[in-house]
Design a protein around this motif. Structure first.
Motif, PDB file in Angstrom:
ATOM      1  N   UNK A 224       0.916  -1.195  -0.031  1.00  0.00           N
ATOM      2  CA  UNK A 224       0.105   0.022  -0.069  1.00  0.00           C
ATOM      3  C   UNK A 224       1.062   1.273  -0.053  1.00  0.00           C
ATOM      4  N   UNK A 225       1.985   1.174   0.588  1.00  0.00           N
ATOM      5  CA  UNK A 225       2.951   2.390   0.791  1.00  0.00           C
ATOM      6  C   UNK A 225       3.528   2.666  -0.379  1.00  0.00           C
ATOM      7  N   UNK A 226       4.064   1.640  -1.203  1.00  0.00           N
ATOM      8  CA  UNK A 226       4.677   2.119  -2.432  1.00  0.00           C
ATOM      9  C   UNK A 226       3.884   2.209  -3.505  1.00  0.00           C
ATOM     10  N   UNK A 227       2.707   1.745  -3.677  1.00  0.00           N
ATOM     11  CA  UNK A 227       1.600   2.225  -4.556  1.00  0.00           C
ATOM     12  C   UNK A 227       1.159   3.807  -4.372  1.00  0.00           C
ATOM     13  N   UNK A 228       0.883   3.973  -2.946  1.00  0.00           N
ATOM     14  CA  UNK A 228       0.556   5.432  -2.730  1.00  0.00           C
ATOM     15  C   UNK A 228       1.691   6.324  -3.212  1.00  0.00           C
ATOM     16  N   UNK A 229       2.912   5.998  -2.921  1.00  0.00           N
ATOM     17  CA  UNK A 229       4.146   6.830  -3.085  1.00  0.00           C
ATOM     18  C   UNK A 229       4.110   6.958  -4.373  1.00  0.00           C
ATOM     19  N   UNK A 234       3.477  10.306  -9.455  1.00  0.00           N
ATOM     20  CA  UNK A 234       3.114  10.092 -11.063  1.00  0.00           C
ATOM     21  C   UNK A 234       3.966   9.088 -11.529  1.00  0.00           C
ATOM     22  N   UNK A 235       4.401   8.083 -10.900  1.00  0.00           N
ATOM     23  CA  UNK A 235       5.104   6.974 -11.206  1.00  0.00           C
ATOM     24  C   UNK A 235       4.160   5.716 -11.484  1.00  0.00           C
ATOM     25  N   UNK A 236       4.787   4.947 -12.396  1.00  0.00           N
ATOM     26  CA  UNK A 236       3.914   3.697 -12.852  1.00  0.00           C
ATOM     27  C   UNK A 236       4.152   2.718 -11.698  1.00  0.00           C
ATOM     28  N   UNK A 237       2.932   2.354 -11.273  1.00  0.00           N
ATOM     29  CA  UNK A 237       2.876   1.304 -10.187  1.00  0.00           C
ATOM     30  C   UNK A 237       2.259  -0.369 -10.430  1.00  0.00           C
ATOM     31  N   UNK A 238       1.907  -0.137 -11.894  1.00  0.00           N
ATOM     32  CA  UNK A 238       1.034  -1.409 -12.262  1.00  0.00           C
ATOM     33  C   UNK A 238       1.588  -2.642 -11.725  1.00  0.00           C
ATOM     34  N   UNK A 239       2.894  -2.689 -11.696  1.00  0.00           N
ATOM     35  CA  UNK A 239       3.422  -3.845 -11.575  1.00  0.00           C
ATOM     36  C   UNK A 239       3.345  -4.322 -10.052  1.00  0.00           C
ATOM     37  N   UNK A 240       3.626  -3.515  -9.105  1.00  0.00           N
ATOM     38  CA  UNK A 240       3.352  -3.363  -7.741  1.00  0.00           C
ATOM     39  C   UNK A 240       2.072  -3.758  -7.406  1.00  0.00           C
ATOM     40  N   UNK A 241       0.978  -3.176  -8.138  1.00  0.00           N
ATOM     41  CA  UNK A 241      -0.233  -3.385  -8.045  1.00  0.00           C
ATOM     42  C   UNK A 241      -0.670  -5.096  -8.254  1.00  0.00           C
ATOM     43  N   UNK A 242      -0.045  -5.385  -9.282  1.00  0.00           N
ATOM     44  CA  UNK A 242      -0.271  -6.868  -9.754  1.00  0.00           C
ATOM     45  C   UNK A 242       0.288  -7.843  -8.746  1.00  0.00           C
TER      46      UNK A 242
END
Length: 482
Positions: A224-229, A234-242
């Motif tokens: 949750x922290x890295x996705x929020x960060x 405005x950085x891509x977080x798609x892989x973190x989310x997956x």
């Protein structure tokens, strides 16, 4: 009783040699942090015996929760032996616990001066220098301690924390890196470094450390922290989310985040699918009520000046309906539903949901205020009065219930009662615009024209606007229908 005697015996053993000034064995120095008051000395004299008895009495009083009496004993020891570092150390500790840092620091310094080799004395002195804002001196103490014990990461953490407080961020980072070279990456260390990078604004280093944190400690909260960060920056977080969704399939947060991305996609064809994902998450993840409410607030924002219409209104109503169905005993689902209905102007539905939230135990004030407001606006005075009286019991410092009660009795032409309630409200909020204007109206109806003008002007001075208020101030009169 035998147990108490045994504990007492241990206390005496730990402290009976505190006062001596003879040669110390090397073993005592090597003990370091294991016993801050241990010293060796020559054969006990009568005076030495009395000192030790007094010191032991202080330890006992401290251990049974009598710090004031303990202080008396330790201060008595210092009168007999002003160079007793152990007594200084104990007095500093008691004062530290009591929050008396300014006096404690001098006793801690005395302890160090009298026994500069005792690491415990240095440590307490460093703590108290820190508490007194003497960061440079505190840093020196903890730096010296860590130099003597270079593998002690607890000391290094303390040093880094103090360097950070002093604004010496480069030094703090070097200390954190030294800790990492000793014990490797840890959850605690990564979080300390992230906090440091947040202070310095080093986004790249913060991103890298967050990625390392998730790699070695892939918890739900770290995802949750890295996705929020990344979202904020405005950085891509798609892989973190997956990865988050894959590793924690029962966590609603990645599901809602994916739905949110689809709903706001540049491709219009993706947006309906995003709402479907949100509907599924709302229906099939019963543990995530707070996350659902946050999702609604973020993606369907409403305020006094912002309204949602059309398709978004239908979507918000559908999601709220699911909340009410799944959480029939939770006030939050009815509270937020009331907000949407209120915003849409559906006051009957709004008051129904607000009332349900209140019955279920809602402790926020806004549903009460809006319920009173709606009932008053619809001239349902008996219902409005009931909620006002209940609100006064739960929120005795809120002026609004007094305003509505005063307005109810004003509408009923019971002006003396109205004035009494309005004055109670003004006692708490003398600058309240609505209370002042209503009190002006009430005083006018009580034939107190001068008082009425005073309150109307207070309302205007407090920011009150409107043609009616301007007219009343200009003419000094009210119309019959008002």
């Amino acid at each position: 009783m035998r147990f108490f005697i045994y504990i007492f015996f241990l206390i005496v053993l730990a402290s009976c040699n505190v006062m001596g000034h003879g040669p110390k064995k090397k073993k005592n120095d090597e003990a370091g942090f294991s016993n801050p008051t241990a010293q060796r000395h020559d054969p006990i004299t009568v005076k030495q015996s009395l000192l030790e008895e007094t010191f032991t009495a202080g330890l006992i009083q401290k251990s049974i929760g009598n710090p004031a009496q303990a202080l008396v004993s330790f201060q008595t020891v210092l009168k007999m032996d002003p160079k007793c570092g152990a007594a200084d150390y104990e007095i500093a500790g008691i004062m530290q616990q009591q929050g008396n840092f300014s006096d404690a620091v001098q006793y801690a310094k005395n302890a160090v001066d009298n026994d500069p080799q005792n690491k415990w004395y240095d440590f307490r002195y460093g703590e108290l220098l820190e508490a007194n804002g003497r960061h440079d001196e505190s840093i020196k103490i903890f730096k010296d301690l860590s130099d003597k014990d270079p593998m002690n990461t607890d000391l290094l953490f303390r040093l880094a924390d103090e360097q950070k407080r002093a604004g010496k961020y480069d030094d703090a980072l070097k200390t954190y890196n030294k800790i990492q070279s000793i014990e490797g990456i840890s959850d605690t260390l990564a979080n300390e470094k992230i906090a440091l990078f947040e202070i310095t604004g080093n986004k790249e280093a913060e991103k890298s450390t967050l990625e390392t944190l998730v790699k070695y400690f892939p918890t739900k909260e770290n995802y949750a922290r890295i996705v929020d960060f990344k979202e904020k920056n405005h950085l891509d977080y798609e892989f973190d989310l997956v990865d988050w969704q894959k590793n924690y399939p029962n966590d609603i947060r990645p599901q809602l985040k994916i739905a949110e991305l689809e709903m706001h996609s540049d491709a219009l064809s993706d947006r309906p699918r995003g709402f479907e994902l949100a509907m599924n998450a709302f229906q099939f993840y019963p543990e995530g009520e707070n996350e659902k409410i946050k999702f609604l607030a973020k993606n369907y924002p409403i305020s006094d000046s912002t309204h949602i219409t059309g398709e978004k209104k239908k979507q918000a109503d559908s999601l709220c309906a699911i909340l009410r169905k799944i959480y029939p005993d939770d006030p939050g689902s009815f509270y937020i539903s009331g907000d949407y209905f209120y915003n849409e102007g559906q006051l009957d539905k709004a008051v129904k949901n607000y009332s349900k939230a209140i019955v279920l135990g809602e402790t926020e004030y806004l549903p009460w205020k809006r319920t009173m407001e709606i009932y008053f606006s619809e001239s349902a005075y008996d219902s409005a009065q009931k909620y006002c009286n209940k609100a006064l019991e739960i929120f005795p410092l809120q002026p609004d219930p007094y305003y509505f009660l005063g307005s109810i009795f004003y509408a009923k032409k019971e002006f003396k009662k109205a004035a009494s309630y309005l004055q109670s409200g003004l006692d708490m909020a003398p600058g309240d615009v609505l209370l002042n204007e209503r009190m002006g109206d009430t005083q006018y109806r009580l034939d107190n024209a001068d008082a009425a003008m005073t309150f109307w002007k207070k309302a205007k001075d407090g920011g009150g606007k409107g043609e009616a208020l301007e007219r009343k101030i200009r003419t000094g009169k009210m119309e019959d229908k008002e």
